[in-house]
Write an enzyme that holds these catalytic residues in place. Sequence first.
Site, PDB file in Angstrom:
ATOM      1  N   SER A  60       0.885  -1.324  -0.103  1.00  0.00           N
ATOM      2  CA  SER A  60      -0.232   0.257  -0.021  1.00  0.00           C
ATOM      3  C   SER A  60       0.808   1.294  -0.179  1.00  0.00           C
ATOM      4  O   SER A  60       0.217   2.444  -0.129  1.00  0.00           O
ATOM      5  CB  SER A  60      -1.133  -0.071   1.157  1.00  0.00           C
ATOM      6  OG  SER A  60      -2.188  -1.095   0.898  1.00  0.00           O
ATOM      7  N   LYS A  63      -0.132   3.481  -3.034  1.00  0.00           N
ATOM      8  CA  LYS A  63      -1.272   4.539  -2.941  1.00  0.00           C
ATOM      9  C   LYS A  63      -1.012   5.664  -3.138  1.00  0.00           C
ATOM     10  O   LYS A  63      -1.480   6.619  -3.822  1.00  0.00           O
ATOM     11  CB  LYS A  63      -2.163   4.198  -1.751  1.00  0.00           C
ATOM     12  CG  LYS A  63      -2.847   2.839  -1.714  1.00  0.00           C
ATOM     13  CD  LYS A  63      -3.748   2.683  -0.399  1.00  0.00           C
ATOM     14  CE  LYS A  63      -4.675   1.429  -0.596  1.00  0.00           C
ATOM     15  NZ  LYS A  63      -3.967   0.119  -0.531  1.00  0.00           N
ATOM     16  N   TYR A 171     -10.973   1.657   5.300  1.00  0.00           N
ATOM     17  CA  TYR A 171      -9.657   1.379   4.386  1.00  0.00           C
ATOM     18  C   TYR A 171     -10.147   0.480   3.215  1.00  0.00           C
ATOM     19  O   TYR A 171     -11.009  -0.503   3.499  1.00  0.00           O
ATOM     20  CB  TYR A 171      -8.642   0.849   5.181  1.00  0.00           C
ATOM     21  CG  TYR A 171      -7.241   0.676   4.583  1.00  0.00           C
ATOM     22  CD1 TYR A 171      -6.940   1.796   3.776  1.00  0.00           C
ATOM     23  CD2 TYR A 171      -6.493  -0.219   4.711  1.00  0.00           C
ATOM     24  CE1 TYR A 171      -5.840   1.655   3.100  1.00  0.00           C
ATOM     25  CE2 TYR A 171      -5.200  -0.463   4.168  1.00  0.00           C
ATOM     26  CZ  TYR A 171      -4.580   0.828   3.288  1.00  0.00           C
ATOM     27  OH  TYR A 171      -3.550   0.682   2.682  1.00  0.00           O
TER      28      TYR A 171
END
Length: 388
Positions: A60, A63, A171
């Site tokens: 992640s 991101k 999330y």
Amino acid sequence: MSLSNALDALLKNGTEAGEIPGVVAVVADRNGVIYEGSAGVRAHGGTVPMTVDTFAWFASMTKAITGTAAMQLVEQGKLDLDAPAAKVLPELGKIQVRTGWAADGKAILRAPKSPITLRNLLTHTSGFAYEFFSPDVDKELTDAGKPNVISGSSATMDRSLIADPDTAWNYSIGIDWAGRMVEQASGLKLRDYMAKHIFAPLGMKDVTFEANAEQQSRASAMHARLPDGSLAVIPFGLPPDAEFDMGGHGLMGSLPHYLRFTRAILNGGILDGNRILAPTTVELMSQNHIGELSVPVMKTNMPTLSNDCDLHPGIDLKWGLSFIINQQQLPEGRAAGSLAWAGLPNAYFFIDRKSGITMALLTQILPFWDAKVVALYQKFERTVYDHR
């Protein structure tokens, strides 16, 4: 003791105890890189050392780079933060909110009260949620025979919302959808867009969606922290036949090259004379975009992938355009208003624009929010600020 020696000692102590197999850490200020270091081994029980150029899954940490790609297109007028995202990706207009389950086990669905926007996708307020943290999403995917999000399949993206847009922080796969918006608006695959507009300008030659043979030769093994606290090497790899580039978790690389990205954000969108974002865009990305909502304690639904995550106890946490933002100064020294996020295999970064510091620390251990790695990360951060 110098900062470099102090940080070397921290990493060495953290791995010699056998609690962490291998670790890489890097630090920079506005003038450049001030520390690169590593310790331990690439595979628990092995002898190949963890080196600064060890290749690893960022998960992640992807991101923030996808968010940057989207904001480049916002600057150009090719994407709009607040227009219905379905104008770019019509399939998003078909997604419904699941309000419960009928007696026959089927989902009860209704239309969302407002359309999903790019701002929602970048801030995890779209109503989507990850199966790692939502039992209901896990049930929906399982009942439908759909794979989890790591599969890189289009099927996994077709899931219901668990809340109306703008009403809750969950999330989610939102930034994967944002990556698809980048592709649609630019006409390029996400990997090609990033390569041209982010990686090349910033010199991030060792960051990619698909490792080549040379990069694979430098790769760390993936590890599991077992219930008794011991470590085991586990098979792991992102599917090479993914149907699209996952903007939420698909990137891998070496940590010094990721730091080139965080340094650009630290410096207002520019590094070594190459600008990827306007200073005003970096300012916009660094603001709270979730209003009165806050990032909650994240309760795990899949303990093999993540522990419960109380990221900064007692600190109000907001979300910008692809970054978490601490509203108060952290005990380790990070200033209020800093930007940060992390990756599932216990990889972490932050960008403290007030103090002029950015750092990242990476391991390859599941589940996320490993107590041993978090403790090392916090000691590392505290040591960096103690030497300012």
